[in-house]
Motif scaffolding. Structure first.
Motif, PDB file in Angstrom:
ATOM      1  N   ALA A  92       0.831  -1.206   0.000  1.00 33.34           N
ATOM      2  CA  ALA A  92       0.000   0.000   0.000  1.00 33.34           C
ATOM      3  C   ALA A  92       0.866   1.256   0.000  1.00 33.34           C
ATOM      4  N   SER A  93       1.981   1.203   0.724  1.00 36.38           N
ATOM      5  CA  SER A  93       2.877   2.360   0.773  1.00 36.38           C
ATOM      6  C   SER A  93       3.453   2.675  -0.601  1.00 36.38           C
ATOM      7  N   VAL A  94       3.764   1.630  -1.363  1.00 36.13           N
ATOM      8  CA  VAL A  94       4.379   1.832  -2.675  1.00 36.13           C
ATOM      9  C   VAL A  94       3.335   2.222  -3.718  1.00 36.13           C
ATOM     10  N   TRP A  95       2.335   1.345  -3.921  1.00 32.47           N
ATOM     11  CA  TRP A  95       1.409   1.549  -5.037  1.00 32.47           C
ATOM     12  C   TRP A  95       0.299   2.544  -4.731  1.00 32.47           C
ATOM     13  N   SER A  96      -0.179   2.613  -3.486  1.00 24.85           N
ATOM     14  CA  SER A  96      -1.274   3.529  -3.172  1.00 24.85           C
ATOM     15  C   SER A  96      -0.794   4.914  -2.803  1.00 24.85           C
ATOM     16  N   LEU A  97       0.479   5.034  -2.376  1.00 27.73           N
ATOM     17  CA  LEU A  97       0.925   6.299  -1.812  1.00 27.73           C
ATOM     18  C   LEU A  97       2.121   6.897  -2.542  1.00 27.73           C
ATOM     19  N   GLY A 122     -12.551   0.713  -5.544  1.00 25.59           N
ATOM     20  CA  GLY A 122     -11.228   0.104  -5.479  1.00 25.59           C
ATOM     21  C   GLY A 122     -10.558   0.340  -4.142  1.00 25.59           C
ATOM     22  N   ILE A 123     -10.642   1.562  -3.628  1.00 28.95           N
ATOM     23  CA  ILE A 123     -10.045   1.869  -2.329  1.00 28.95           C
ATOM     24  C   ILE A 123     -10.786   1.130  -1.221  1.00 28.95           C
ATOM     25  N   ALA A 124     -12.104   0.969  -1.357  1.00 30.59           N
ATOM     26  CA  ALA A 124     -12.872   0.215  -0.359  1.00 30.59           C
ATOM     27  C   ALA A 124     -12.387  -1.229  -0.280  1.00 30.59           C
ATOM     28  N   ILE A 125     -12.126  -1.834  -1.433  1.00 30.15           N
ATOM     29  CA  ILE A 125     -11.618  -3.210  -1.444  1.00 30.15           C
ATOM     30  C   ILE A 125     -10.233  -3.263  -0.814  1.00 30.15           C
ATOM     31  N   GLN A 126      -9.408  -2.265  -1.101  1.00 33.60           N
ATOM     32  CA  GLN A 126      -8.085  -2.203  -0.489  1.00 33.60           C
ATOM     33  C   GLN A 126      -8.182  -1.998   1.024  1.00 33.60           C
ATOM     34  N   CYS A 130       3.527 -15.225   4.826  1.00 38.26           N
ATOM     35  CA  CYS A 130       2.343 -14.362   4.878  1.00 38.26           C
ATOM     36  C   CYS A 130       2.676 -12.927   4.509  1.00 38.26           C
ATOM     37  N   THR A 131       3.911 -12.487   4.760  1.00 36.06           N
ATOM     38  CA  THR A 131       4.331 -11.169   4.289  1.00 36.06           C
ATOM     39  C   THR A 131       4.268 -11.115   2.766  1.00 36.06           C
ATOM     40  N   ALA A 132       4.795 -12.178   2.126  1.00 31.83           N
ATOM     41  CA  ALA A 132       4.761 -12.246   0.666  1.00 31.83           C
ATOM     42  C   ALA A 132       3.322 -12.290   0.153  1.00 31.83           C
ATOM     43  N   LEU A 133       2.451 -13.045   0.848  1.00 33.84           N
ATOM     44  CA  LEU A 133       1.055 -13.137   0.427  1.00 33.84           C
ATOM     45  C   LEU A 133       0.345 -11.793   0.578  1.00 33.84           C
ATOM     46  N   GLY A 134       0.563 -11.134   1.718  1.00 30.70           N
ATOM     47  CA  GLY A 134      -0.065  -9.830   1.933  1.00 30.70           C
ATOM     48  C   GLY A 134       0.391  -8.811   0.917  1.00 30.70           C
ATOM     49  N   PHE A 135       1.687  -8.809   0.618  1.00 27.71           N
ATOM     50  CA  PHE A 135       2.230  -7.888  -0.383  1.00 27.71           C
ATOM     51  C   PHE A 135       1.598  -8.161  -1.740  1.00 27.71           C
ATOM     52  N   THR A 136       1.500  -9.441  -2.116  1.00 30.52           N
ATOM     53  CA  THR A 136       0.945  -9.806  -3.416  1.00 30.52           C
ATOM     54  C   THR A 136      -0.500  -9.421  -3.542  1.00 30.52           C
ATOM     55  N   VAL A 137      -1.290  -9.703  -2.494  1.00 29.59           N
ATOM     56  CA  VAL A 137      -2.710  -9.383  -2.521  1.00 29.59           C
ATOM     57  C   VAL A 137      -2.929  -7.888  -2.699  1.00 29.59           C
ATOM     58  N   MET A 138      -2.233  -7.072  -1.901  1.00 32.94           N
ATOM     59  CA  MET A 138      -2.423  -5.635  -1.995  1.00 32.94           C
ATOM     60  C   MET A 138      -1.883  -5.075  -3.302  1.00 32.94           C
ATOM     61  N   MET A 139      -0.764  -5.628  -3.776  1.00 35.04           N
ATOM     62  CA  MET A 139      -0.202  -5.200  -5.052  1.00 35.04           C
ATOM     63  C   MET A 139      -1.197  -5.441  -6.179  1.00 35.04           C
ATOM     64  N   VAL A 140      -1.795  -6.626  -6.201  1.00 35.47           N
ATOM     65  CA  VAL A 140      -2.744  -6.960  -7.253  1.00 35.47           C
ATOM     66  C   VAL A 140      -3.963  -6.043  -7.170  1.00 35.47           C
ATOM     67  N   LEU A 141      -4.467  -5.804  -5.949  1.00 32.82           N
ATOM     68  CA  LEU A 141      -5.626  -4.921  -5.792  1.00 32.82           C
ATOM     69  C   LEU A 141      -5.299  -3.506  -6.261  1.00 32.82           C
ATOM     70  N   ASP A 142      -4.118  -3.013  -5.883  1.00 34.25           N
ATOM     71  CA  ASP A 142      -3.760  -1.647  -6.263  1.00 34.25           C
ATOM     72  C   ASP A 142      -3.613  -1.506  -7.772  1.00 34.25           C
ATOM     73  N   VAL A 143      -2.966  -2.475  -8.406  1.00 27.23           N
ATOM     74  CA  VAL A 143      -2.733  -2.392  -9.845  1.00 27.23           C
ATOM     75  C   VAL A 143      -4.021  -2.653 -10.627  1.00 27.23           C
TER      76      VAL A 143
END
Length: 258
Positions: A48-53, A152-156, A242-255
């Motif tokens: 979220a810090s990278v792609w959303s902000l 999109g932000i609501a899903i994030q 789980c760090t990798a999974l969380g990063f992937t999930v949020m990355m996919v949602l943001d993109v």
């Protein structure tokens, strides 16, 4: 006007639904679940810090002579702001041998709550800025595009609500109180959005710095609290995965939804 009000409130709904997951959790969370939660939260917050902000902050200043400067300055300001708070609130690692359990939990809960809340302020301002532009009629934005951004932000925000309320439960709060903290962390978002619509001529120019500030605050909490907790002792691999999974999930949602 009604469409604007609905659009500004949709992201808050996502946070509230995510916070509501706490009602389905057991009272005593296992060590593996704690590490999985901390790891997943770390990945979500980093992405979220990278792609959303940070990326949107730099895109907003792409025409400036130094397009990276507002993002870099805001990011470091966010880091040092949380560092200052960490000095005011007794430091978790340094005071571990002296502090009592409830004090440790209160400190960790406070830092996580503040990080996500700070993140939601510029995110709400971003939504408000889009709808302010839509209302000005001097933009190519459409109502469909603005609503798509809100959804999109609501899903994030759904996992973000969960990563506030679930740890609160782990720290000893009741389920209603944990839910309250999760919802409150997102309540600032529609407030910031409405204020941005009202004050858009003054706030929109500094939005890139605010986005980066939120990113710095989130990264500080990830590095200082969440990752060390997920890697300490047994089952550290679960935290890493789980760090990798969380990063992937949020990355996919943001993109996908950005």
């Amino acid at each position: 006007m009604m469409e604007t009000v609905i659009g500004l409130l949709i992201p808050f709904l996502g946070t509230s639904l995510g916070a509501g997951l706490v009602f389905f959790l057991r009272k005593n969370v296992s060590l593996r679940s704690q590490k999985a939660l901390n790891g997943f939260a770390s990945g979500v917050m980093i992405a979220a810090s990278v792609w959303s902000l940070l990326i949107p902050a730099m895109e907003m200043t792409a025409d400036n002579p130094l397009p990276w400067l507002p993002a870099a300055a805001g990011f470091l300001a966010g880091v040092f702001f949380l560092l200052l708070l960490d000095r005011i609130i007794p430091h978790f690692h340094a005071e571990a041998s002296q502090a009592e359990g409830p004090d440790l939990h209160l400190k960790k809960a406070t830092m996580l709550f503040l990080a996500v809340t700070i993140h939601n302020i510029p995110e709400g301002m971003a939504v408000g800025a889009v709808f302010a532009g839509l209302m000005s009629e001097n933009t190519t934005l459409s109502l469909v595009g603005a609503m798509a951004l809100s959804i999109g932000i609501a899903i994030q925000n759904f996992p973000e609500g969960a990563i506030v309320s679930a740890p609160m439960r782990e720290f000893g709060f009741s389920k209603p109180k944990a839910f309250f903290f999760g919802v409150t962390s997102g309540a600032v978002e529609p407030v910031a959005a409405f204020l941005t619509v009202l004050l858009s001529p003054f706030l929109v120019p500094v939005l890139p710095g605010l986005l980066a500030f939120a990113a710095g605050a989130m990264i500080y909490v990830v590095v200082e609290e969440l990752i060390p907790d997920s890697q300490e002792g047994k089952h550290s691999d679960i935290g890493t995965i789980c760090t990798a999974l969380g990063f992937t999930v949020m990355m996919v949602l943001d993109v996908a939804l950005g």
